[in-house]
Design a protein around this motif. Structure first.
Motif, short mmCIF file in Angstrom:
data_model
loop_
_atom_site.label_atom_id
_atom_site.label_comp_id
_atom_site.label_asym_id
_atom_site.label_seq_id
_atom_site.Cartn_x
_atom_site.Cartn_y
_atom_site.Cartn_z
N CYS A 33 0.86 -1.00 -0.07
CA CYS A 33 -0.11 0.03 -0.02
C CYS A 33 0.90 1.27 0.06
O CYS A 33 1.46 1.50 1.12
CB CYS A 33 -0.93 0.08 1.12
SG CYS A 33 -1.88 1.65 1.29
N PRO A 34 0.64 2.06 -1.02
CA PRO A 34 1.57 3.36 -1.08
C PRO A 34 1.16 4.35 0.09
O PRO A 34 2.00 5.12 0.18
CB PRO A 34 1.00 3.88 -2.41
CG PRO A 34 -0.27 3.19 -2.97
CD PRO A 34 -0.10 1.97 -2.23
N PHE A 35 -0.16 4.26 0.71
CA PHE A 35 -0.69 5.20 1.72
C PHE A 35 0.13 4.72 2.81
O PHE A 35 0.42 5.70 3.72
CB PHE A 35 -2.16 5.24 1.79
CG PHE A 35 -2.61 5.50 0.46
CD1 PHE A 35 -2.86 6.94 0.06
CD2 PHE A 35 -3.33 4.70 -0.60
CE1 PHE A 35 -3.55 7.31 -0.97
CE2 PHE A 35 -3.84 4.99 -1.66
CZ PHE A 35 -3.91 6.28 -1.96
N LEU A 57 -5.41 -7.70 3.34
CA LEU A 57 -6.55 -6.78 3.18
C LEU A 57 -7.91 -7.64 2.63
O LEU A 57 -8.90 -7.33 2.71
CB LEU A 57 -6.36 -5.60 2.22
CG LEU A 57 -5.95 -4.45 2.88
CD1 LEU A 57 -5.60 -3.20 1.95
CD2 LEU A 57 -6.81 -3.78 3.93
N GLY A 102 -12.39 0.78 6.65
CA GLY A 102 -11.88 -0.69 6.31
C GLY A 102 -10.44 -0.43 5.61
O GLY A 102 -10.14 -1.20 4.83
N LYS A 103 -9.82 0.72 5.68
CA LYS A 103 -8.64 1.12 4.88
C LYS A 103 -7.36 0.89 5.89
O LYS A 103 -7.49 1.42 7.18
CB LYS A 103 -8.75 2.31 3.97
CG LYS A 103 -9.69 2.17 2.82
CD LYS A 103 -9.94 3.48 2.17
CE LYS A 103 -11.02 3.14 1.09
NZ LYS A 103 -10.95 4.24 0.16
N VAL A 104 -6.21 0.75 5.24
CA VAL A 104 -5.02 1.13 5.84
C VAL A 104 -4.32 2.08 5.31
O VAL A 104 -4.76 2.50 4.08
CB VAL A 104 -3.93 0.07 5.68
CG1 VAL A 104 -4.33 -1.32 6.51
CG2 VAL A 104 -3.67 -0.60 4.35
N PRO A 105 -3.46 3.04 5.90
CA PRO A 105 -2.89 2.71 7.25
C PRO A 105 -3.93 3.09 8.44
O PRO A 105 -4.88 4.22 8.31
CB PRO A 105 -1.77 3.72 7.03
CG PRO A 105 -2.21 4.78 6.30
CD PRO A 105 -2.95 4.20 5.23
N GLU A 140 -6.58 7.52 7.95
CA GLU A 140 -6.46 8.33 6.72
C GLU A 140 -5.01 8.87 6.94
O GLU A 140 -4.49 9.65 7.81
CB GLU A 140 -7.38 9.84 6.82
CG GLU A 140 -8.55 9.18 6.23
CD GLU A 140 -8.73 8.82 4.80
OE1 GLU A 140 -7.96 9.39 3.87
OE2 GLU A 140 -9.51 7.84 4.53
N SER A 141 -4.34 8.39 5.70
CA SER A 141 -2.68 8.69 5.82
C SER A 141 -2.39 10.17 5.68
O SER A 141 -1.31 10.54 6.54
CB SER A 141 -2.19 8.26 4.44
OG SER A 141 -2.72 8.67 3.27
N ALA A 142 -3.15 11.14 5.20
CA ALA A 142 -2.92 12.63 5.13
C ALA A 142 -2.94 13.02 6.59
O ALA A 142 -2.10 13.83 7.09
CB ALA A 142 -3.59 13.44 4.20
N1 LIG Z 1 -7.51 7.89 1.58
C1 LIG Z 1 -6.91 6.75 2.39
C2 LIG Z 1 -6.70 5.61 1.16
C3 LIG Z 1 -6.04 4.40 1.74
C4 LIG Z 1 -6.23 3.37 0.80
O1 LIG Z 1 -6.97 3.25 -0.04
N2 LIG Z 1 -5.92 2.20 1.44
C5 LIG Z 1 -6.16 0.74 0.63
C6 LIG Z 1 -4.80 -0.21 0.28
S1 LIG Z 1 -3.65 0.64 -0.49
C7 LIG Z 1 -7.08 -0.08 1.38
O2 LIG Z 1 -6.98 -0.16 2.59
N3 LIG Z 1 -7.86 -0.53 0.67
C8 LIG Z 1 -8.77 -1.27 1.15
C9 LIG Z 1 -10.35 -1.25 0.79
O3 LIG Z 1 -10.72 -0.28 0.15
O4 LIG Z 1 -11.26 -2.17 1.24
C10 LIG Z 1 -5.44 7.13 3.16
O5 LIG Z 1 -5.01 8.10 2.46
O6 LIG Z 1 -5.38 6.61 3.84
#
Ligand SMILES: N[C@@H](CCC(=O)N[C@@H](CS)C(=O)NCC(=O)O)C(=O)O
Length: 219
Positions: A15-17, A39, A53-56, A67-69
């Motif tokens: 994951c780039p974030f 994931l 439901g997202k990392v990080p 939220e990475s930012a």
């Molecule tokens: N806006 C989020 C984007 C993070 C994101 O898209 N993470 C992806 C992995 S790179 C994720 O967790 N996806 C899981 C999903 O959407 O179910 C951030 O900046 O943290």
């Protein structure tokens, strides 16, 4: 003065974030625990701490920050050295280009996962345009976004450039990367914090991830 709480970053290896958060932590030489999850089969506890439901997710003690930012901003407020400029307008500009990068990362993912030539080219062209647009705002004097000083904006573009480099080694993407952007990318990818921001076998893990996406890019 009380010690800062422990930090645990919840990660997905490609994951780039996540990677931008790791770069910031390494630049600040902060101790943290890195916990990788899958994931496609996230653990039950993850659902409890990640509303989207997202990392990080950064666990600060028991408090999850998502939220990475936002994670980057938090780290920059709490840990030296400051990677955002002091001036309010400059800082706003850097934040805006962080947002721009998140759009480019989404476009990059769409390009890499596109199932056919048309979708691939549409996203490739929009990534290409984005990189061209970015050249106009780069500091005249390289190496980094704002010149000599590495800033938070640099942490977010490094993962984008790393993925471009890996894919281009396998297949030219015809992105016509402007020379100054290429120099910026080279400087970022040579930086220790960037090199140490991914797992040792990142390239093969990333390629396996791409293969699973089964996009036109690999055809
Ligand atoms: N806006 C989020 C984007 C993070 C994101 O898209 N993470 C992806 C992995 S790179 C994720 O967790 N996806 C899981 C999903 O959407 O179910 C951030 O900046 O943290």
């Amino acid at each position: 003065m009380s010690a800062n709480p422990s930090l645990e970053l919840i990660s997905f290896k490609v994951c780039p974030f996540v990677q931008r958060s790791v770069i910031a932590l390494l630049e600040k030489q902060v101790d943290f625990k890195l916990t990788h999850i899958d994931l496609s089969d996230p653990p039950e506890w993850f659902k409890g701490i990640s509303p989207l439901g997202k990392v990080p997710v950064l666990k600060v003690g028991e408090q999850p920050v998502f939220e990475s930012a936002v994670i980057l901003e938090y780290l920059d407020e709490v840990y030296a050295p400051k990677l955002h400029p002091d001036d309010a307008l400059e800082k706003a500009t850097h934040r805006a280009w962080v947002e721009f990068c998140s759009e480019l990362i989404t476009t990059q993912f769409k390009m890499l996962s596109a199932k056919d030539k048309d979708a691939f080219e549409e996203n490739r062209n929009s990534l290409k345009e984005g990189l061209k647009r970015l050249e106009d705002v780069l500091a005249e004097e390289a190496p980094f976004f704002a010149g000599e000083k590495f800033s938070l904006v640099d942490t977010v573009y490094a993962p984008l450039f790393m993925r471009i480099k890996i894919v281009e080694a396998m297949r030219p993407l015809a992105l016509d990367i402007p020379e100054r952007i290429q120099m910026w990318s080279d400087a970022l990818l040579a930086r220790e914090s960037v090199q140490n921001s991914v797992v040792d076998d990142f390239e093969s893990i990333f390629m396996a991830f791409l293969k699973k996406l089964d996009g036109y890019v690999l055809k």
